[in-house]
Design a protein around this motif. Structure first.
Motif, PDB file in Angstrom:
ATOM      1  N   ASN A 229      -4.104 -13.619 -67.638  1.00 32.58           N
ATOM      2  CA  ASN A 229      -5.002 -13.119 -66.776  1.00 32.58           C
ATOM      3  C   ASN A 229      -4.899 -13.719 -65.422  1.00 32.58           C
ATOM      4  O   ASN A 229      -5.433 -13.350 -64.502  1.00 32.58           O
ATOM      5  N   TRP A 230      -3.672 -14.358 -65.078  1.00 30.12           N
ATOM      6  CA  TRP A 230      -3.385 -14.943 -63.642  1.00 30.12           C
ATOM      7  C   TRP A 230      -2.981 -13.537 -62.991  1.00 30.12           C
ATOM      8  O   TRP A 230      -2.109 -12.718 -63.219  1.00 30.12           O
ATOM      9  N   VAL A 231      -3.589 -13.469 -61.751  1.00 27.30           N
ATOM     10  CA  VAL A 231      -3.176 -12.563 -60.510  1.00 27.30           C
ATOM     11  C   VAL A 231      -2.712 -13.335 -59.369  1.00 27.30           C
ATOM     12  O   VAL A 231      -3.389 -13.995 -58.918  1.00 27.30           O
ATOM     13  N   GLY A 232      -1.181 -13.094 -58.905  1.00 24.47           N
ATOM     14  CA  GLY A 232      -0.569 -13.636 -57.891  1.00 24.47           C
ATOM     15  C   GLY A 232      -1.125 -12.880 -56.708  1.00 24.47           C
ATOM     16  O   GLY A 232      -1.771 -12.039 -56.595  1.00 24.47           O
ATOM     17  N   ALA A 233      -0.500 -13.571 -55.638  1.00 22.28           N
ATOM     18  CA  ALA A 233      -0.702 -12.919 -54.307  1.00 22.28           C
ATOM     19  C   ALA A 233       0.106 -11.759 -53.911  1.00 22.28           C
ATOM     20  O   ALA A 233       1.261 -11.928 -53.363  1.00 22.28           O
ATOM     21  N   TRP A 234       0.024 -10.644 -54.524  1.00 20.83           N
ATOM     22  CA  TRP A 234       0.944  -9.437 -54.527  1.00 20.83           C
ATOM     23  C   TRP A 234       0.947  -9.034 -52.997  1.00 20.83           C
ATOM     24  O   TRP A 234       1.844  -8.560 -52.822  1.00 20.83           O
ATOM     25  N   TRP A 235      -0.019  -9.037 -52.276  1.00 14.95           N
ATOM     26  CA  TRP A 235      -0.162  -8.746 -50.773  1.00 14.95           C
ATOM     27  C   TRP A 235       0.695  -9.586 -49.825  1.00 14.95           C
ATOM     28  O   TRP A 235       1.056  -8.828 -48.923  1.00 14.95           O
ATOM     29  N   LEU A 236       0.917 -10.675 -50.309  1.00 11.25           N
ATOM     30  CA  LEU A 236       1.752 -11.559 -49.657  1.00 11.25           C
ATOM     31  C   LEU A 236       2.978 -11.060 -49.084  1.00 11.25           C
ATOM     32  O   LEU A 236       3.388 -11.315 -47.926  1.00 11.25           O
ATOM     33  N   GLY A 237       3.666 -10.596 -50.001  1.00 12.90           N
ATOM     34  CA  GLY A 237       5.082  -9.966 -49.845  1.00 12.90           C
ATOM     35  C   GLY A 237       5.218  -8.976 -48.915  1.00 12.90           C
ATOM     36  O   GLY A 237       6.104  -8.640 -48.003  1.00 12.90           O
ATOM     37  N   PHE A 238       4.260  -8.120 -48.856  1.00 15.68           N
ATOM     38  CA  PHE A 238       4.204  -7.000 -48.017  1.00 15.68           C
ATOM     39  C   PHE A 238       3.950  -7.210 -46.639  1.00 15.68           C
ATOM     40  O   PHE A 238       4.485  -6.825 -45.639  1.00 15.68           O
ATOM     41  N   LEU A 239       3.118  -8.314 -46.497  1.00 13.59           N
ATOM     42  CA  LEU A 239       2.807  -8.915 -45.026  1.00 13.59           C
ATOM     43  C   LEU A 239       4.087  -9.514 -44.375  1.00 13.59           C
ATOM     44  O   LEU A 239       4.280  -9.325 -43.290  1.00 13.59           O
ATOM     45  N   PHE A 240       4.719 -10.429 -45.358  1.00 11.57           N
ATOM     46  CA  PHE A 240       5.908 -11.233 -45.011  1.00 11.57           C
ATOM     47  C   PHE A 240       7.026 -10.004 -44.636  1.00 11.57           C
ATOM     48  O   PHE A 240       7.592 -10.218 -43.582  1.00 11.57           O
ATOM     49  N   CYS A 241       7.187  -9.015 -45.277  1.00 11.63           N
ATOM     50  CA  CYS A 241       8.552  -8.054 -45.342  1.00 11.63           C
ATOM     51  C   CYS A 241       7.773  -7.325 -43.715  1.00 11.63           C
ATOM     52  O   CYS A 241       8.831  -6.863 -43.057  1.00 11.63           O
ATOM     53  N   GLY A 242       6.476  -6.851 -43.741  1.00  8.44           N
ATOM     54  CA  GLY A 242       6.249  -6.163 -42.422  1.00  8.44           C
ATOM     55  C   GLY A 242       6.455  -6.919 -41.281  1.00  8.44           C
ATOM     56  O   GLY A 242       6.962  -6.442 -40.256  1.00  8.44           O
ATOM     57  N   ILE A 243       6.240  -8.155 -41.001  1.00  9.89           N
ATOM     58  CA  ILE A 243       6.688  -9.123 -39.894  1.00  9.89           C
ATOM     59  C   ILE A 243       8.032  -9.061 -39.777  1.00  9.89           C
ATOM     60  O   ILE A 243       8.641  -9.116 -38.770  1.00  9.89           O
ATOM     61  N   LEU A 244       8.973  -9.311 -40.707  1.00 10.06           N
ATOM     62  CA  LEU A 244      10.415  -9.145 -40.578  1.00 10.06           C
ATOM     63  C   LEU A 244      10.996  -7.949 -40.077  1.00 10.06           C
ATOM     64  O   LEU A 244      11.698  -8.005 -39.393  1.00 10.06           O
ATOM     65  N   MET A 245      10.362  -7.003 -40.483  1.00 15.97           N
ATOM     66  CA  MET A 245      10.978  -5.660 -40.372  1.00 15.97           C
ATOM     67  C   MET A 245      10.542  -5.235 -38.722  1.00 15.97           C
ATOM     68  O   MET A 245      11.059  -4.603 -38.268  1.00 15.97           O
ATOM     69  N   ALA A 246       9.369  -5.641 -38.465  1.00 12.22           N
ATOM     70  CA  ALA A 246       8.869  -5.778 -36.792  1.00 12.22           C
ATOM     71  C   ALA A 246       9.697  -6.460 -36.070  1.00 12.22           C
ATOM     72  O   ALA A 246      10.039  -5.595 -35.030  1.00 12.22           O
ATOM     73  N   PHE A 247      10.212  -7.302 -36.321  1.00 12.06           N
ATOM     74  CA  PHE A 247      11.286  -8.047 -35.631  1.00 12.06           C
ATOM     75  C   PHE A 247      12.648  -7.468 -35.588  1.00 12.06           C
ATOM     76  O   PHE A 247      13.306  -7.199 -34.419  1.00 12.06           O
ATOM     77  N   ALA A 248      12.742  -6.618 -36.706  1.00 19.61           N
ATOM     78  CA  ALA A 248      14.363  -6.211 -36.736  1.00 19.61           C
ATOM     79  C   ALA A 248      14.154  -4.749 -36.065  1.00 19.61           C
ATOM     80  O   ALA A 248      15.168  -4.358 -35.664  1.00 19.61           O
ATOM     81  N   THR A 249      13.078  -4.217 -35.963  1.00 19.57           N
ATOM     82  CA  THR A 249      12.932  -2.986 -35.015  1.00 19.57           C
ATOM     83  C   THR A 249      13.126  -3.182 -33.479  1.00 19.57           C
ATOM     84  O   THR A 249      13.760  -2.338 -33.109  1.00 19.57           O
ATOM     85  N   ILE A 250      12.817  -4.281 -33.135  1.00 21.29           N
ATOM     86  CA  ILE A 250      12.997  -4.630 -31.654  1.00 21.29           C
ATOM     87  C   ILE A 250      14.289  -4.077 -30.941  1.00 21.29           C
ATOM     88  O   ILE A 250      14.575  -3.374 -30.120  1.00 21.29           O
ATOM     89  N   PRO A 251      15.421  -4.893 -31.541  1.00 24.35           N
ATOM     90  CA  PRO A 251      16.792  -4.453 -31.229  1.00 24.35           C
ATOM     91  C   PRO A 251      17.013  -3.394 -31.432  1.00 24.35           C
ATOM     92  O   PRO A 251      18.013  -2.654 -30.599  1.00 24.35           O
ATOM     93  N   MET A 252      16.793  -2.441 -32.440  1.00 23.53           N
ATOM     94  CA  MET A 252      17.175  -1.233 -32.484  1.00 23.53           C
ATOM     95  C   MET A 252      16.709  -0.223 -31.648  1.00 23.53           C
ATOM     96  O   MET A 252      17.417   0.513 -31.336  1.00 23.53           O
ATOM     97  N   CYS A 253      15.615  -0.340 -30.891  1.00 19.48           N
ATOM     98  CA  CYS A 253      14.969   0.393 -29.914  1.00 19.48           C
ATOM     99  C   CYS A 253      16.027   0.189 -28.326  1.00 19.48           C
ATOM    100  O   CYS A 253      15.856   1.118 -27.789  1.00 19.48           O
ATOM    101  N   LEU A 254      16.956  -0.646 -28.524  1.00 21.63           N
ATOM    102  CA  LEU A 254      17.857  -0.723 -27.238  1.00 21.63           C
ATOM    103  C   LEU A 254      18.951  -0.404 -27.284  1.00 21.63           C
ATOM    104  O   LEU A 254      19.560  -0.145 -26.056  1.00 21.63           O
ATOM    105  N   PHE A 255      19.299   0.317 -28.521  1.00 21.89           N
ATOM    106  CA  PHE A 255      20.928   1.041 -28.462  1.00 21.89           C
ATOM    107  C   PHE A 255      20.724   2.267 -27.889  1.00 21.89           C
ATOM    108  O   PHE A 255      19.927   2.951 -27.785  1.00 21.89           O
ATOM    109  N   SER A 256      21.647   2.681 -27.042  1.00 20.65           N
ATOM    110  CA  SER A 256      22.013   4.104 -26.378  1.00 20.65           C
ATOM    111  C   SER A 256      22.296   5.009 -27.555  1.00 20.65           C
ATOM    112  O   SER A 256      22.847   4.803 -28.527  1.00 20.65           O
ATOM    113  N   ARG A 257      22.107   6.208 -27.055  1.00 22.40           N
ATOM    114  CA  ARG A 257      22.474   7.360 -27.789  1.00 22.40           C
ATOM    115  C   ARG A 257      23.643   7.701 -28.141  1.00 22.40           C
ATOM    116  O   ARG A 257      24.294   8.100 -29.070  1.00 22.40           O
ATOM    117  N   ARG A 258      24.555   7.184 -26.957  1.00 20.64           N
ATOM    118  CA  ARG A 258      26.070   7.239 -27.184  1.00 20.64           C
ATOM    119  C   ARG A 258      26.743   5.966 -26.744  1.00 20.64           C
ATOM    120  O   ARG A 258      26.034   5.184 -25.927  1.00 20.64           O
TER     121      ARG A 258
END
Length: 272
Positions: A229-258
């Protein structure tokens, strides 16, 4: 100065895309490892579990052709950045039930100890039980419906993931020297394929933590992470990955079209 590198060095784009796909696959496979925990936490039916496990692909498939057609005519790095932003929003929405819902009440069948609303559930089969003394019907129905937030979050992350590989790979193909394209694509796929293993390992770590750690005192618990009946912190992984993805998004905005590339001592600019 730094912005100039994002306009002419495709290797930076390769690294950024590799990180994005890496985090996306971590979250995807973490969700698979946490699915049974989410099922137990919200007391889901088999139909709801099947729906949860498939909505990512449904969201991805629903917009894939549209994104590939119109995204290829647009600013591809920015389209990818919009997609990763949707993924971040989806991950954060998936965490909402943990913060607006009640604390989870567990049942210890081994020690015959029951807490809170679970006491009412375990007594419903008794003929002399007075249902009016138990306030579980409405509360539990509302509490268990909170998994809708997880459903919406996974759909959004599936939609956001649609442009990552099609537009990312085509951008690498357009702005790389012909003999380097296979190398760069191989690097992206190799880094991304490490993600599933990391996702499962992340699940093994986070699901050892009680779901409401930080809200309740776990010192008095009579069950451990090995209990059924143990229920682990299922939500913690989503929070962790959301923070990592937010940081990875920043440099992607800097690339030019060409992007300008050097091939046989000549500079070329491809793309529209």
């Amino acid at each position: 100065m730094a912005r100039g590198y994002f306009k002419r060095d495709i290797r930076l784009f390769v690294g950024c895309l590799s990180l994005i796909l890496f985090v996306e696959l971590i979250a995807n496979f973490y969700f698979r490892s946490a699915l049974t925990t989410i099922e137990r936490r919200f007391e889901l039916s088999s139909t709801a579990v099947a729906l949860l496990s498939s909505v990512y692909q449904i969201g991805n498939l629903f917009v894939m052709v549209f994104v590939c057609y119109y995204g290829s005519k647009s600013h591809r790095p920015r389209v990818i950045a919009i997609g990763t932003t949707l993924i971040v929003v989806g991950y954060l929405i998936s965490c909402i039930p943990q913060f607006i819902g009640d604390r989870y009440k567990y049942v210890d069948n081994d020690n015959h100890t029951t807490t809170g609303d679970q006491l009412c559930k375990s007594s419903l089969h008794k003929t002399d039980f007075n249902i009016s003394s138990c306030n579980v019907d409405v509360n539990n129905k509302l509490e268990n419906k909170l998994y809708i937030f997880v459903l919406i979050g996974i759909i959004l992350s599936g939609i956001g993931a649609a442009p990552l590989q099609p537009l990312g790979m085509s951008y690498i193909d357009d702005f790389s020297s012909p003999h380097r394209v296979p190398i760069y694509i191989g690097v992206v796929l190799t880094v991304a394929l490490i993600g599933p293993a990391v996702g499962y390992m992340l699940g093994a770590v986070f699901l050892q933590i009680w779901v409401d750690s930080g809200w309740v005192n776990t010192d008095d618990f009579t069950i451990s992470s090995q209990h059924v009946n143990w229920v682990g912190a299922w939500w913690l992984g989503f929070l962790f990955c959301g923070i990592l993805m937010a940081f990875a998004t920043i440099p992607m905005c800097l690339f030019s079209r060409r992007m300008k590339i050097m091939y046989k001592n000549k500079i070329y600019t491809y793309g529209k």
